[in-house]
Design a protein around this motif. Sequence first.
Motif, PDB file in Angstrom:
ATOM      1  N   GLU A  39       0.822  -1.208   0.000  1.00  0.00           N
ATOM      2  CA  GLU A  39       0.000   0.000   0.000  1.00  0.00           C
ATOM      3  C   GLU A  39       0.857   1.260   0.000  1.00  0.00           C
ATOM      4  N   HIS A  40       0.433   2.209  -0.787  1.00  0.00           N
ATOM      5  CA  HIS A  40       0.818   3.612  -0.638  1.00  0.00           C
ATOM      6  C   HIS A  40      -0.416   4.423  -0.981  1.00  0.00           C
ATOM      7  N   THR A  41      -0.984   5.111   0.018  1.00  0.00           N
ATOM      8  CA  THR A  41      -2.155   5.938  -0.243  1.00  0.00           C
ATOM      9  C   THR A  41      -1.791   7.060  -1.204  1.00  0.00           C
ATOM     10  N   VAL A  42      -0.643   7.676  -0.966  1.00  0.00           N
ATOM     11  CA  VAL A  42      -0.055   8.621  -1.923  1.00  0.00           C
ATOM     12  C   VAL A  42       1.451   8.383  -1.955  1.00  0.00           C
ATOM     13  N   LEU A  43       2.053   8.673  -3.079  1.00  0.00           N
ATOM     14  CA  LEU A  43       3.491   8.816  -3.191  1.00  0.00           C
ATOM     15  C   LEU A  43       3.777  10.287  -3.497  1.00  0.00           C
ATOM     16  N   VAL A  44       4.977  10.711  -3.200  1.00  0.00           N
ATOM     17  CA  VAL A  44       5.298  12.131  -3.373  1.00  0.00           C
ATOM     18  C   VAL A  44       6.517  12.270  -4.280  1.00  0.00           C
ATOM     19  N   THR A  45       6.581  13.385  -4.971  1.00  0.00           N
ATOM     20  CA  THR A  45       7.667  13.585  -5.932  1.00  0.00           C
ATOM     21  C   THR A  45       8.971  13.968  -5.249  1.00  0.00           C
ATOM     22  N   GLN A  46       8.893  14.537  -4.047  1.00  0.00           N
ATOM     23  CA  GLN A  46      10.087  14.891  -3.290  1.00  0.00           C
ATOM     24  C   GLN A  46       9.873  14.501  -1.836  1.00  0.00           C
ATOM     25  N   TYR A  47      10.859  13.810  -1.259  1.00  0.00           N
ATOM     26  CA  TYR A  47      10.721  13.394   0.134  1.00  0.00           C
ATOM     27  C   TYR A  47      12.083  13.294   0.795  1.00  0.00           C
ATOM     28  N   ALA A  48      12.081  13.597   2.097  1.00  0.00           N
ATOM     29  CA  ALA A  48      13.292  13.491   2.908  1.00  0.00           C
ATOM     30  C   ALA A  48      13.364  12.161   3.638  1.00  0.00           C
ATOM     31  N   SER A  49      12.264  11.430   3.688  1.00  0.00           N
ATOM     32  CA  SER A  49      12.222  10.138   4.373  1.00  0.00           C
ATOM     33  C   SER A  49      13.166   9.147   3.692  1.00  0.00           C
ATOM     34  N   VAL A  50      13.666   8.203   4.479  1.00  0.00           N
ATOM     35  CA  VAL A  50      14.600   7.195   3.972  1.00  0.00           C
ATOM     36  C   VAL A  50      13.888   5.852   3.874  1.00  0.00           C
ATOM     37  N   TYR A  51      13.846   5.289   2.674  1.00  0.00           N
ATOM     38  CA  TYR A  51      13.260   3.965   2.468  1.00  0.00           C
ATOM     39  C   TYR A  51      14.213   2.926   3.054  1.00  0.00           C
ATOM     40  N   PRO A  52      13.765   2.128   4.040  1.00  0.00           N
ATOM     41  CA  PRO A  52      14.702   1.285   4.781  1.00  0.00           C
ATOM     42  C   PRO A  52      15.071  -0.031   4.104  1.00  0.00           C
ATOM     43  N   TYR A  53      14.474  -0.351   2.953  1.00  0.00           N
ATOM     44  CA  TYR A  53      14.686  -1.663   2.351  1.00  0.00           C
ATOM     45  C   TYR A  53      15.538  -1.622   1.083  1.00  0.00           C
ATOM     46  N   ASP A  54      16.207  -0.498   0.853  1.00  0.00           N
ATOM     47  CA  ASP A  54      17.110  -0.386  -0.289  1.00  0.00           C
ATOM     48  C   ASP A  54      18.281   0.497   0.122  1.00  0.00           C
ATOM     49  N   PRO A  55      19.522   0.107  -0.229  1.00  0.00           N
ATOM     50  CA  PRO A  55      20.683   0.908   0.179  1.00  0.00           C
ATOM     51  C   PRO A  55      20.627   2.358  -0.291  1.00  0.00           C
ATOM     52  N   SER A  56      19.897   2.610  -1.379  1.00  0.00           N
ATOM     53  CA  SER A  56      19.792   3.973  -1.887  1.00  0.00           C
ATOM     54  C   SER A  56      18.926   4.861  -1.011  1.00  0.00           C
ATOM     55  N   GLY A  57      18.085   4.239  -0.168  1.00  0.00           N
ATOM     56  CA  GLY A  57      17.151   5.009   0.636  1.00  0.00           C
ATOM     57  C   GLY A  57      15.951   5.515  -0.144  1.00  0.00           C
ATOM     58  N   ARG A  58      15.829   5.091  -1.401  1.00  0.00           N
ATOM     59  CA  ARG A  58      14.735   5.545  -2.262  1.00  0.00           C
ATOM     60  C   ARG A  58      13.862   4.350  -2.641  1.00  0.00           C
ATOM     61  N   VAL A  59      12.572   4.542  -2.624  1.00  0.00           N
ATOM     62  CA  VAL A  59      11.651   3.477  -2.971  1.00  0.00           C
ATOM     63  C   VAL A  59      11.656   3.274  -4.482  1.00  0.00           C
ATOM     64  N   GLU A  60      11.481   2.010  -4.911  1.00  0.00           N
ATOM     65  CA  GLU A  60      11.579   1.685  -6.332  1.00  0.00           C
ATOM     66  C   GLU A  60      10.310   2.017  -7.105  1.00  0.00           C
ATOM     67  N   VAL A  61       9.249   2.411  -6.418  1.00  0.00           N
ATOM     68  CA  VAL A  61       7.977   2.706  -7.069  1.00  0.00           C
ATOM     69  C   VAL A  61       7.936   4.183  -7.455  1.00  0.00           C
ATOM     70  N   ALA A  62       7.729   4.445  -8.736  1.00  0.00           N
ATOM     71  CA  ALA A  62       7.658   5.824  -9.216  1.00  0.00           C
ATOM     72  C   ALA A  62       6.406   6.497  -8.667  1.00  0.00           C
ATOM     73  N   PRO A  63       6.474   7.813  -8.363  1.00  0.00           N
ATOM     74  CA  PRO A  63       5.313   8.485  -7.764  1.00  0.00           C
ATOM     75  C   PRO A  63       4.073   8.475  -8.651  1.00  0.00           C
ATOM     76  N   GLU A  64       4.256   8.360  -9.967  1.00  0.00           N
ATOM     77  CA  GLU A  64       3.093   8.313 -10.864  1.00  0.00           C
ATOM     78  C   GLU A  64       2.601   6.898 -11.104  1.00  0.00           C
ATOM     79  N   CYS A  65       3.218   5.894 -10.454  1.00  0.00           N
ATOM     80  CA  CYS A  65       2.807   4.507 -10.637  1.00  0.00           C
ATOM     81  C   CYS A  65       1.417   4.285 -10.034  1.00  0.00           C
ATOM     82  N   PRO A  66       0.503   3.653 -10.765  1.00  0.00           N
ATOM     83  CA  PRO A  66      -0.827   3.380 -10.189  1.00  0.00           C
ATOM     84  C   PRO A  66      -0.729   2.314  -9.095  1.00  0.00           C
TER      85      PRO A  66
END
Length: 293
Positions: A39-66
């Motif tokens: 689930e993601h109710t919304v994704l955002v185009t810019q974020y300071a949060s760190v995604y904990p499951y990837d070394p990059s800290g960025r989630v693999e789901v694009a913000p425009e992904c349905p």
Amino acid sequence: MMIGVVAPIAAGVTADPVWMGEFARHLEACGFESIIMAEHTVLVTQYASVYPYDPSGRVEVAPECPVPDPLELLAFLAGQTTTLGLATGVLVLPNHHPVMLAKRAATVDVLSGGRLRLCVGVGWLQEEIEACGADFDTRGRRADEQIQVLRALWADHPDGVSHHGEFYDFANAMSYPKPVASQGVPIHIGGHSRLAARRAGRLGDGFQPLGVAGGELTTLVEVMRVAAEDAGRDPDSLELSLGHLVTKVDADRAGRLAEVGADRLVLGMPPVTDINEAKDIASACAQRLGMRP
């Protein structure tokens, strides 16, 4: 061992009713235990949060992904299948009011014949949680109370349920239909922290610490078990779901995970958009694991 498959959210196919219906029916035919929706109710185009499951800290789901609502999608898939378990993994609990969530989850569970499992977490994307109206820093305490509210509303209270907590307050509430099982919809706790492990031990029916292995996993499982015992619960009754990849798991790897206590494997799919390729990947996995072809 039970084996579930996470739908490939990053592929952008999970809002396609034809694709998802065919994929779910194929998982069922292969003998998989459940299909799992993130689930993601919304994704955002810019974020300071760190995604904990990837070394990059960025989630693999694009913000425009349905990314469809998981419960709505699981309700749709319930009508496409007959035995396949329907699970969230994870549902971002602070995004939801528990009174409304209790009704929605119970409805899906009843209409599917008791096939729903909720795996919930407190979330990592602060910008998403705040967009949904919850305070990020108190989401842990809120989650504990939300689980209490869910269980209370699913239980049989002839005079209604009253709850007066830090975040939610109501009196004499009746919520029907009730889930199929008398104990309510199973609630598993997703997360990789000690707080998540303690929450699973105190309040959950299971623990899903994806992305954790080795000594760290052993520690978290022990934290969960101690928390369960401290709460007067049987730690052996709690299910442990561990992650792997559909494309890499085999009988030997599954056996090693079973040796560390896994009751269920949660298998991630690659971001495949072609349905025939996705079905072939699932079939090959089922064959490696000795399931139905």
